[in-house]
Design an enzyme around this catalytic site. Sequence first.
Site, PDB file in Angstrom:
ATOM      1  N   ASP A 180       0.841  -1.324  -0.059  1.00 31.44           N
ATOM      2  CA  ASP A 180      -0.018   0.147  -0.040  1.00 31.44           C
ATOM      3  C   ASP A 180       0.988   1.371   0.058  1.00 31.44           C
ATOM      4  OD1 ASP A 180      -1.912   1.990   0.467  1.00 31.44           O
ATOM      5  OD2 ASP A 180      -2.489   1.522   2.202  1.00 31.44           O
ATOM      6  N   LEU A 181       1.319   1.573  -0.921  1.00 35.02           N
ATOM      7  CA  LEU A 181       2.037   2.720  -1.273  1.00 35.02           C
ATOM      8  C   LEU A 181       1.657   4.031  -0.629  1.00 35.02           C
ATOM      9  CD1 LEU A 181       3.443   2.131  -4.926  1.00 35.02           C
ATOM     10  CD2 LEU A 181       4.598   1.461  -2.664  1.00 35.02           C
ATOM     11  N   LYS A 182       0.496   4.191  -0.241  1.00 33.06           N
ATOM     12  CA  LYS A 182      -0.382   5.464   0.383  1.00 33.06           C
ATOM     13  C   LYS A 182      -0.006   5.477   1.676  1.00 33.06           C
ATOM     14  CE  LYS A 182      -3.776   6.163  -3.320  1.00 33.06           C
ATOM     15  NZ  LYS A 182      -5.232   6.337  -3.571  1.00 33.06           N
ATOM     16  N   GLY A 218      -5.438   7.317 -22.969  1.00 35.77           N
ATOM     17  CA  GLY A 218      -5.171   6.820 -24.133  1.00 35.77           C
ATOM     18  C   GLY A 218      -4.805   5.222 -24.256  1.00 35.77           C
ATOM     19  N   HIS A 219      -4.904   4.712 -25.221  1.00 28.64           N
ATOM     20  CA  HIS A 219      -4.559   3.177 -25.378  1.00 28.64           C
ATOM     21  C   HIS A 219      -3.627   3.143 -26.946  1.00 28.64           C
ATOM     22  CE1 HIS A 219      -6.421   1.574 -22.114  1.00 28.64           C
ATOM     23  NE2 HIS A 219      -7.566   1.906 -22.480  1.00 28.64           N
ATOM     24  N   ASP A 220      -3.198   2.020 -27.033  1.00 25.78           N
ATOM     25  CA  ASP A 220      -2.118   1.921 -28.090  1.00 25.78           C
ATOM     26  C   ASP A 220      -2.661   2.329 -29.606  1.00 25.78           C
ATOM     27  OD1 ASP A 220       0.026   0.059 -29.213  1.00 25.78           O
ATOM     28  OD2 ASP A 220      -1.240  -0.214 -30.532  1.00 25.78           O
ATOM     29  N   ASP A 239       2.603   0.359 -27.703  1.00 31.37           N
ATOM     30  CA  ASP A 239       2.827  -0.147 -26.472  1.00 31.37           C
ATOM     31  C   ASP A 239       4.059  -1.002 -26.439  1.00 31.37           C
ATOM     32  OD1 ASP A 239       0.336   0.552 -25.576  1.00 31.37           O
ATOM     33  OD2 ASP A 239      -0.452  -1.397 -25.438  1.00 31.37           O
ATOM     34  N   ASN A 243      -4.611   4.734 -30.126  1.00 31.44           N
ATOM     35  CA  ASN A 243      -4.706   6.020 -29.970  1.00 31.44           C
ATOM     36  C   ASN A 243      -3.337   6.816 -30.356  1.00 31.44           C
ATOM     37  OD1 ASN A 243      -6.682   5.647 -27.312  1.00 31.44           O
ATOM     38  ND2 ASN A 243      -7.579   6.437 -29.204  1.00 31.44           N
TER      39      ASN A 243
END
Length: 379
Positions: A77-79, A142-144, A172, A146
Amino acid sequence: MHNQVLASALRGVTVLDFSRLLPGPYLSMVLGDLGAEVIKVEDTGAGDYLRTMPPLVGDTSARYLALNRNKQSVALDLKSQAGAQACKQLVRKADIVIESFRPGVMARLGLDDGSLRAINPRLIYCAITGYGQTGPYRDRAGHDLNYVALAGVLGNGQAGAQAGVPGAQIGDLVGGALWPLAGILAALYMRTQTGIGQYLDMSMTEGALALLAAELAVADPPPASAADAEANAWLTGGAATYQVYATSDGGALAVAPLEEKFATALVEIMRREQPGFVLADDASTAKQQLATLFASKPRHAWEELFATADVCIEPVLLRDELLGHSQHQARHVAAAHALPGYGEVTYVRTPLAPARADTAAPRQGQHTGVLTSVTTNNV
């Protein structure tokens, strides 16, 4: 085995991979195949989303199993103060950090490049994003698809090109994995000379756009005519002798006899099918001629015809044909591995090194206790 020696090239190098899904995990997989120790740092919630994306092998995604071989997983848990502290202790022994959050996320957690390299100046910090850490698109989702669209790759870099969904994730994997791999290896070499690490700002869009280096070189000055424009685009759809043509059975052939000697050989073979055949000088007419001819026979018939001909023509293989092809089998490009608790998964080797199959992809947090026990008892 191909490039076996490189399988231990990065032995002694430790990678902390905070990324999810495809680009970062593919990158760290390659680093692992080259001998690095890879530790996936996952949150205590969903972890890497790729785990649950179909198709599944047992209860886990086949893609996740293929891309996360030979890694360890810690769930933090990095928070929380304890989780962030455990993470920073891991950073002290790390050589490389990979993350793919939107710009600013790691800074809010106190785990950005500046914070981590203050702890470990030798650290190489690689941030992978869709559009880069600066510019008006830095926070844009976005994704690949895009990224390759905005990079000009999807449209072949020219007006009027017919765009379609690529068969692989170019943004990607090239922009988000292979360019970062090159940067990381260069930074590791530079560190041997300077003793200090580097910060890498890697944009998947720019990584894809860089593939157009040769094509953009001919974009200025603009062509004088439509014919000149077509001639300039000979590698991106302008030439009749660099096309994909459909066959009568719904298959396709990649036809690429660009050089005169190959084109001449093609015409000679086509004359056996259509006596008196002459390939037109006009590209549009020549495309129609070849399209009509190739549509007259099934793919396998053309494969047999061109099997011993030196004409740069190959079948467009479908996925279920790929690994059975004689060339790929001879080069051992992939192997099936029985993973305990999962089932059989195909590992594909990269051109750099064999696909190591020492251990299966880890369960979320599988190694948390082992890797953090020396730093904190309450993670």
